[in-house]
Write an enzyme that holds these catalytic residues in place. Structure first.
Site, mmCIF file in Angstrom:
data_model
loop_
_atom_site.group_PDB
_atom_site.id
_atom_site.type_symbol
_atom_site.label_atom_id
_atom_site.label_comp_id
_atom_site.label_asym_id
_atom_site.label_seq_id
_atom_site.Cartn_x
_atom_site.Cartn_y
_atom_site.Cartn_z
ATOM 1 C CE LYS A 106 -4.345 -1.690 1.777
ATOM 2 N NZ LYS A 106 -5.340 -1.678 2.839
ATOM 3 C CE LYS A 187 -7.996 -7.748 -2.123
ATOM 4 N NZ LYS A 187 -7.492 -7.201 -0.904
ATOM 5 C CE LYS A 190 -14.109 -1.608 1.193
ATOM 6 N NZ LYS A 190 -12.802 -1.920 1.777
HETATM 7 P P1 ADP Z 1 -10.870 -4.155 0.053
HETATM 8 O O1 ADP Z 1 -9.630 -4.864 -0.448
HETATM 9 O O2 ADP Z 1 -11.929 -4.069 -0.991
HETATM 10 O O3 ADP Z 1 -10.536 -2.809 0.690
HETATM 11 P P2 ADP Z 1 -11.120 -5.096 2.769
HETATM 12 O O4 ADP Z 1 -9.628 -5.028 2.918
HETATM 13 O O5 ADP Z 1 -11.977 -4.096 3.483
HETATM 14 O O6 ADP Z 1 -11.482 -5.068 1.206
HETATM 15 O O7 ADP Z 1 -11.561 -6.581 3.132
HETATM 16 C C1 ADP Z 1 -12.693 -6.961 3.872
HETATM 17 C C2 ADP Z 1 -12.803 -8.479 3.869
HETATM 18 O O8 ADP Z 1 -13.086 -8.980 2.547
HETATM 19 C C3 ADP Z 1 -11.525 -9.210 4.310
HETATM 20 O O9 ADP Z 1 -11.862 -10.323 5.117
HETATM 21 C C4 ADP Z 1 -10.895 -9.672 3.018
HETATM 22 O O10 ADP Z 1 -10.125 -10.842 3.175
HETATM 23 C C5 ADP Z 1 -12.109 -9.952 2.132
HETATM 24 N N1 ADP Z 1 -11.776 -9.674 0.722
HETATM 25 C C6 ADP Z 1 -11.507 -8.455 0.195
HETATM 26 N N2 ADP Z 1 -11.273 -8.545 -1.137
HETATM 27 C C7 ADP Z 1 -11.394 -9.859 -1.467
HETATM 28 C C8 ADP Z 1 -11.267 -10.593 -2.699
HETATM 29 N N3 ADP Z 1 -10.986 -9.976 -3.832
HETATM 30 N N4 ADP Z 1 -11.474 -11.932 -2.666
HETATM 31 C C9 ADP Z 1 -11.778 -12.562 -1.490
HETATM 32 N N5 ADP Z 1 -11.908 -11.928 -0.304
HETATM 33 C C10 ADP Z 1 -11.720 -10.591 -0.265
#
Ligand code: ADP
Length: 316
Positions: A106, A187, A190
């Protein structure tokens, strides 16, 4: 989940929320919304966080969190998280934080105007407080979160070694769902503008899937595909009961990308339909009520943990 957006995407739902829904048959589960964490990237627009938190609460309820058995609460409603974070920050070596893989990733992705804050480096310590506060049996997350859980475990061990056994070991509860890819083949996240959301309409979902990344060298239907790296095939694997045949036909050039997309649109929309319908009937009052009750229950547990923590440290 961090409320950096007012909605959850398919990765959040399949990688995390589905697992929570399944677990509530066996355990008391604590589902929270990490609103303080969202400040690591939204310090300049905190007013959006409250709205986003409420919208995500709707997604949790629509996704199947049963408020008769489980709780949903916002991190900032339980101030004990801040106290435990501070105490943990005193026993966490800086090197542990600098080595966290998502920190490095990040940091590299950060723009020059978005300067790295002290809170950004320390957010896994706050996450450790969020987790350990509830002395959990297990922590259900997606695969990408495993390094953070390892750090929480190390912080707990260090605390226990210094002051006495307060925090029991916990398990990682990671489902067998693969990491979901977004429409650009990275991946689904958001942060990348590549996600399909529960709050999207069926037409919006179709438009996103129609423009999604597939195998770049598969131009004609008869060209061989590489389903492992194709975003549409990745989602078929999660949503289609026939994915194995679809993958094989894609690989052999028996089917084209358009057919994959058509079938994926149908599966995803069908799968999300009941949740989308439920979501439309959740009122703002339902959300307020859920968050209020959730915070009351979470505070009860958090207060008891902090009594143990202060006693162990001789700081009651
Ligand atoms: P983002 O990457 O969209 O900011 P978060 O870090 O807030 O998402 O993740 C929230 C939850 O969703 C975590 O438990 C994470 O492991 C799961 N998660 C996020 N993106 C994915 C993905 N592309 N595939 C599977 N699980 C995901």
């Amino acid at each position: 989940m961090q409320p950096t957006q007012p909605r959850l995407h398919l990765g959040n739902i399949e990688g995390a929320l589905r697992n929570w829904v399944r677990l509530q048959d066996e355990f008391e589960i604590f589902c929270f919304i990490a609103d303080w964490h969202a400040l690591t990237s939204m310090a300049h627009e905190p007013h959006l966080i409250k709205h986003n938190t409420r919208e995500i609460t709707k997604d949790y309820i629509a996704g199947g969190i049963d408020l008769k058995r489980s709780i949903i609460f916002a991190q900032s409603d339980v101030k004990e998280h801040a106290e435990l974070h501070l105490l943990f920050s005193m026993v966490t070596p800086l090197g542990w934080l600098e080595r966290v893989p998502t920190y490095k990733e990040k940091k590299e992705a950060m723009g020059s105007e978005e300067r790295e804050s002290y809170g950004f480096l320390g957010y896994p310590v706050l996450q450790a407080a969020d987790i350990l506060m509830y002395k959990p049996h297990g922590v259900p997350v997606g695969k990408d979160q495993a390094p953070h859980l390892e750090l929480s475990r190390e912080i707990a061990r260090r605390f226990n070694n210094l002051y006495g056994e307060v925090f029991p070991e916990f398990e990682n509860v990671i489902g067998d769902i693969p990491l979901l890819l977004g429409t650009d083949g990275r991946k689904m996240s958001k942060s990348y503008d590549n996600a399909i959301y529960l709050s999207d309409t069926e037409d919006e979902t179709a438009a996103k899937i129609n423009s999604a990344f597939t195998t770049p060298t598969k131009i004609k239907k008869t060209d061989p595909g590489i389903p492992e790296t194709c975003a549409v095939c990745n989602l078929l694997r999660v949503y289609s009961p026939n994915w194995e045949t679809q993958w094989e036909e894609d690989r052999q050039g028996i089917r084209g990308c358009m057919q994959n997309k058509r079938e994926l649109i149908e599966c995803v929309n069908e799968n999300l339909r009941p949740m989308r319908e439920r979501r439309a009937h959740i009122s703002d009052a339902d959300v307020e009520d859920a968050l209020k009750k959730g915070a009351e229950r979470a505070r009860e547990v958090a207060a008891a943990t902090m009594v143990d923590v202060r006693a162990a440290m001789g700081m009651s």
